[in-house]
Design an enzyme around this catalytic site. Structure first.
Site, short mmCIF file in Angstrom:
data_model
loop_
_atom_site.label_atom_id
_atom_site.label_comp_id
_atom_site.label_asym_id
_atom_site.label_seq_id
_atom_site.Cartn_x
_atom_site.Cartn_y
_atom_site.Cartn_z
N ASP A 104 -5.13 -49.55 34.54
CA ASP A 104 -4.72 -50.67 35.38
C ASP A 104 -5.87 -50.99 36.34
OD1 ASP A 104 -1.65 -51.78 36.46
OD2 ASP A 104 -3.30 -51.78 37.86
N LYS A 132 -4.79 -53.18 31.10
CA LYS A 132 -4.56 -54.43 31.85
C LYS A 132 -5.88 -54.80 32.51
CE LYS A 132 -0.15 -53.50 34.00
NZ LYS A 132 0.56 -53.47 35.29
N PHE A 153 4.35 -55.71 34.97
CA PHE A 153 4.66 -54.30 35.19
C PHE A 153 5.53 -53.82 34.03
CE2 PHE A 153 6.30 -50.41 36.97
CZ PHE A 153 5.19 -49.91 37.63
N VAL A 154 5.05 -52.81 33.33
CA VAL A 154 5.77 -52.34 32.15
C VAL A 154 6.36 -50.95 32.38
CG1 VAL A 154 4.58 -53.71 30.41
CG2 VAL A 154 3.59 -51.56 31.14
N ASP A 160 7.11 -45.39 34.14
CA ASP A 160 8.32 -45.41 34.95
C ASP A 160 8.26 -46.44 36.07
OD1 ASP A 160 6.35 -44.03 36.57
OD2 ASP A 160 8.03 -43.54 37.89
N ARG A 166 11.36 -43.82 31.87
CA ARG A 166 10.33 -43.14 31.06
C ARG A 166 10.85 -42.85 29.66
NH1 ARG A 166 6.18 -41.39 34.40
NH2 ARG A 166 6.78 -40.68 36.46
#
Ligand code: XMP
Length: 181
Positions: A104, A132, A153-154, A160, A166
């Protein structure tokens, strides 16, 4: 309140197929090295497990260890990285493949790479399921990338939100909260 989008962003099957291809690339480059695979907890636990089960089919049997790096609260990276668990295996002189769920801002991977290099690894490569690139704030890339995604946001497949989701075997978008550095 963030809302889980029910339909997968990336399905369980697509994840499996993609990891199969990543493993072929890894095997092509690293098959003849005695590899130490270092997963970054907690997010990489599912990816690491699937990865090593496919490496095995390609006749690779890496040593496996984990470090625990944390920086996130909710959907926000605090930027304040902490290593809560050191590797228990000696990395000195070894070829190390760092495995993480997502690249990220890049801070976690950079931190892990520097940590492993400082401990004398012969070679450090990195492998992430998700990338990302638009969120990057430090100059780092992964050698093996599963999927490149937008700034969403995955959760799921090890990732999580405040400790939840998760367990999902696929990746889904968590809507309703922007991601920040
Ligand atoms: P950085 O910013 O250091 O982030 O590259 C790496 C770590 O941040 C977490 N992360 C996420 N977790 N959904 C998540 O569940 C996301 O979209 C996301 N983006 C970053 C993750 O733990 C990763 O190891």
């Amino acid at each position: 309140m963030p809302q889980l989008r029910k339909e997968p962003l990336i399905s369980e099957l697509d994840i499996k197929v993609r990891i199969g291809h990543m493993v072929l690339d890894i095997a092509k480059d690293l098959k003849h090295q005695e590899l130490l695979l270092v997963g970054i907890l907690r997010g990489s636990f599912m990816f690491t497990a699937d990865l090593v089960r496919l490496l095995y089919i390609n006749d690779m049997h890496p040593l496996i260890d984990f470090v625990f790096v944390t920086s996130y609260e909710g959907t926000q990276s605090t930027g304040d990285l902490r290593l809560l668990r050191e590797p228990s295996l000696d990395v000195e002189g070894r070829w190390v493949l760092i495995v993480d769920d997502i690249l990220d801002t890049g801070r976690t991977m950079k931190y892990a790479q520097e940590y492993i290099k400082e401990r004398g690894a012969a070679e450090v490569r990195s492998c992430v399921l998700l990338d990302k690139p638009v969120r990057r704030v430090v100059d780092v890339q992964a050698d093996y990338v599963g999927f490149t995604i937008d700034d969403v946001f995955v959760v799921g497949y090890g990732l999580d939100h405040n400790g939840r989701y998760r367990d999902l075997p696929y990746l889904a978008i968590l809507e309703g909260e922007a991601t920040f550095e």
